[in-house]
Design an enzyme around this catalytic site. Structure first.
Site, short mmCIF file in Angstrom:
data_model
loop_
_atom_site.label_atom_id
_atom_site.label_comp_id
_atom_site.label_asym_id
_atom_site.label_seq_id
_atom_site.Cartn_x
_atom_site.Cartn_y
_atom_site.Cartn_z
N ARG A 278 39.97 35.77 41.39
CA ARG A 278 40.83 35.76 42.67
C ARG A 278 41.78 36.48 42.33
NH1 ARG A 278 41.41 30.52 45.05
NH2 ARG A 278 40.50 29.67 42.96
N TYR A 318 38.74 22.72 50.48
CA TYR A 318 39.92 22.34 49.47
C TYR A 318 41.34 22.14 50.14
CZ TYR A 318 36.86 25.39 46.58
OH TYR A 318 35.73 25.81 46.04
N CYS A 346 30.28 22.70 64.96
CA CYS A 346 30.46 21.13 65.33
C CYS A 346 30.83 20.30 64.26
CB CYS A 346 29.08 20.75 66.07
SG CYS A 346 28.79 21.78 67.54
N1 LLP Z 1 35.26 31.93 34.53
C1 LLP Z 1 34.97 30.80 34.78
C2 LLP Z 1 34.07 30.32 33.60
C3 LLP Z 1 35.02 30.27 35.83
O1 LLP Z 1 34.51 29.19 36.19
C4 LLP Z 1 35.81 30.90 36.89
C5 LLP Z 1 36.00 30.47 38.26
C6 LLP Z 1 36.42 32.19 36.90
C7 LLP Z 1 36.26 32.66 35.35
C8 LLP Z 1 37.14 32.77 37.79
O2 LLP Z 1 38.40 31.96 38.14
P1 LLP Z 1 39.58 32.71 38.87
O3 LLP Z 1 40.17 33.87 38.19
O4 LLP Z 1 38.83 33.40 40.14
O5 LLP Z 1 40.50 31.65 39.15
N2 LLP Z 1 35.70 28.68 45.18
C9 LLP Z 1 37.12 27.95 44.49
C10 LLP Z 1 37.34 28.54 43.02
C11 LLP Z 1 36.08 28.10 42.05
C12 LLP Z 1 36.23 28.71 40.83
C13 LLP Z 1 35.27 28.55 39.85
N3 LLP Z 1 35.40 29.14 38.63
C14 LLP Z 1 38.03 28.43 45.47
O6 LLP Z 1 37.76 28.88 46.47
O7 LLP Z 1 39.07 28.30 45.32
#
Ligand code: LLP
Length: 422
Positions: A278, A318, A346
């Site tokens: 992210r 979320y 829908c």
């Molecule tokens: N490493 C692992 C083991 C993870 O499970 C994740 C994210 C990341 C790295 C990357 O995390 P970030 O830096 O992006 O926070 N769909 C959800 C977010 C799910 C994240 C899953 N794991 C949303 O839209 O907020």
């Protein structure tokens, strides 16, 4: 910081007008900014410059080939969680020795594929997975580099659906069992436990949960070393948040995060692996959509738009907040109307924003859903038989469609009839 801004009253991605893109390619569409992706990678790389660090972009956040290739050109490695992601990373030019394979449910086929690719390492999440990996690697006559994902049981203080580091979450091995499992790993053929991994959650905007987890991990690394294990790397996962609401949820700067990492581990001689998703891609992308109708029912104003939950699921799944910026700039004193931005799907849960005070968005008006570059297009579906929307990458004044809009033919061709119906 990102590179979406108003120029002469029109929202631009770098030097490209979003009106131009909307006219040329139709709406909705995702638009990504190369300069923003590169900046975020660079800021993080600079922050960790003093440490021996490898940034592995979390492919799950945005797996478009063009985005991955942009990251690969910057020197990024990749964190993948499936054979599909591994194939995408390889196809985008990432060398196998910069790829980490994580995830709680790897299949035997996926493990074998990754071993044959000779990737940097596996983040292993359970004892049975350790045995499966040992088995498969031995039968292939290779040795897998392993980091056990340890669940430190800390509260990341984020949305419950994206919190991963608590004991009740499905991820990793319990902290208390780590030493026992490293001992077991030492005796297994085909694997070498050379690293250790943690990831406590996503969209974390407070450094304290990291501090807490790092303290525990440091103690564990020292204990494991006393047990005779030779650990070369520590993978601290991803999770650093992005400002979805401008200044209101400002996350810590990468330099502050790096300082916390350095304080916890700087003297241990470990290579630090990071898995940001992210933080790199979030505000490097927007979803551009157009208003179809506006209707007032009682006290509520519904702005019905052509983008929907199937294109961007985060608000529905979320209750996530994404800022909405009209593509044509409004006067700073333009009246605000509390409105729900709802899509054509829908479902009552189909909205991009709810009860939001925004300038009026009349039929035909374009707007951008901000900070949609991570977990946007990757989570899209064709629900309600809505074709997947295009993705466009901008670089300066250049742009390219990096995923065309799915055609109705392609959508229909996904199915086939059984013999008795054709
Ligand atoms: N490493 C692992 C083991 C993870 O499970 C994740 C994210 C990341 C790295 C990357 O995390 P970030 O830096 O992006 O926070 N769909 C959800 C977010 C799910 C994240 C899953 N794991 C949303 O839209 O907020």
């Amino acid at each position: 910081m990102h590179h979406f801004s108003y120029k002469n009253g029109t929202l631009h991605a770098e030097d490209v007008s979003l009106v131009t893109l909307a006219e040329k390619f139709g709406t909705p569409f995702y638009c990504y900014s190369t300069a923003t992706l590169e900046r975020h990678y660079q800021v993080l790389a600079d922050a960790f410059g003093e440490l021996d660090a490898l940034i592995c972009f979390a492919v799950k956040a945005n797996s478009n080939q063009a985005v991955l290739a942009t990251m690969a050109q910057m020197g990024s490695g990749m964190d993948v969680v499936s054979e599909g992601e591994l194939r995408r990373a390889r196809a985008a030019g990432v060398s196998a020795d910069k790829i980490i394979f994580a995830g709680v449910g790897k299949t035997r086929d996926e493990i074998a594929f990754a071993l044959k690719e000779n990737i940097l390492g596996f983040n292993v999440e359970s004892e049975p997975e350790l045995h499966a990996l040992s088995d498969i690697a031995s039968s292939l006559g290779v040795t897998a580099n392993v980091a056990l994902r340890v669940n430190p049981d800390v509260d990341a203080k984020t949305h419950e659906k994206i919190s991963t580091g608590k004991a009740e979450n499905k991820f990793g091995i319990p902290f208390e069992r780590a030493r026992e499992l490293y001992a077991a790993a030492r005796d297994l053929p085909g694997i070498e436990a050379t690293g250790i991994h943690m990831h406590i959650g996503s969209q974390i905007t407070d450094l304290d949960p990291f501090r807490h987890a790092f303290k525990l991990m440091r103690e564990l690394v020292l204990a494991l070393r006393l047990d005779g294990h030779v650990l070369h790397h520590l993978d601290i996962g991803g999770g650093l948040g992005v400002p979805y609401r401008g200044a209101i949820d400002e996350p810590p700067a990468p330099t502050e995060y790096a300082k916390v990492v350095s304080e916890a581990f700087g003297d241990l001689g470990l290579k630090i692996v990071l898995e940001p998703g992210r933080m790199i891609a979030g505000n490097a992308g927007v979803l551009v959509s157009r208003t179809l109708f506006s209707k007032r029912e009682g006290k509520r104003t519904f702005t019905i738009v052509d983008g929907a939950m199937n294109d961007l699921l985060r608000p529905t799944l979320y209750e996530a907040h994404h800022d909405i910026w009209p593509v044509q700039e409004r006067a700073s004193d333009a009246p605000l109307i509390e409105q729900d931005l709802v899509g054509p799907v829908c479902e009552t849960g189909d909205y991009l924003a709810r009860g939001r005070a925004l300038p009026s968005l009349a039929a035909g008006d374009l707007f951008a859903v901000m900070t949609a570059g991570a977990y946007g297009a990757v989570m899209a579906s064709t629900y309600n038989s809505r074709p997947l929307v295009p993705e466009i990458l901008v670089k300066g004044s250049s742009y390219a469609v990096v995923r065309p809009r799915q055609s109705y033919e392609q959508l229909l061709d996904l199915d086939q009839l059984p013999p008795w119906l054709s």
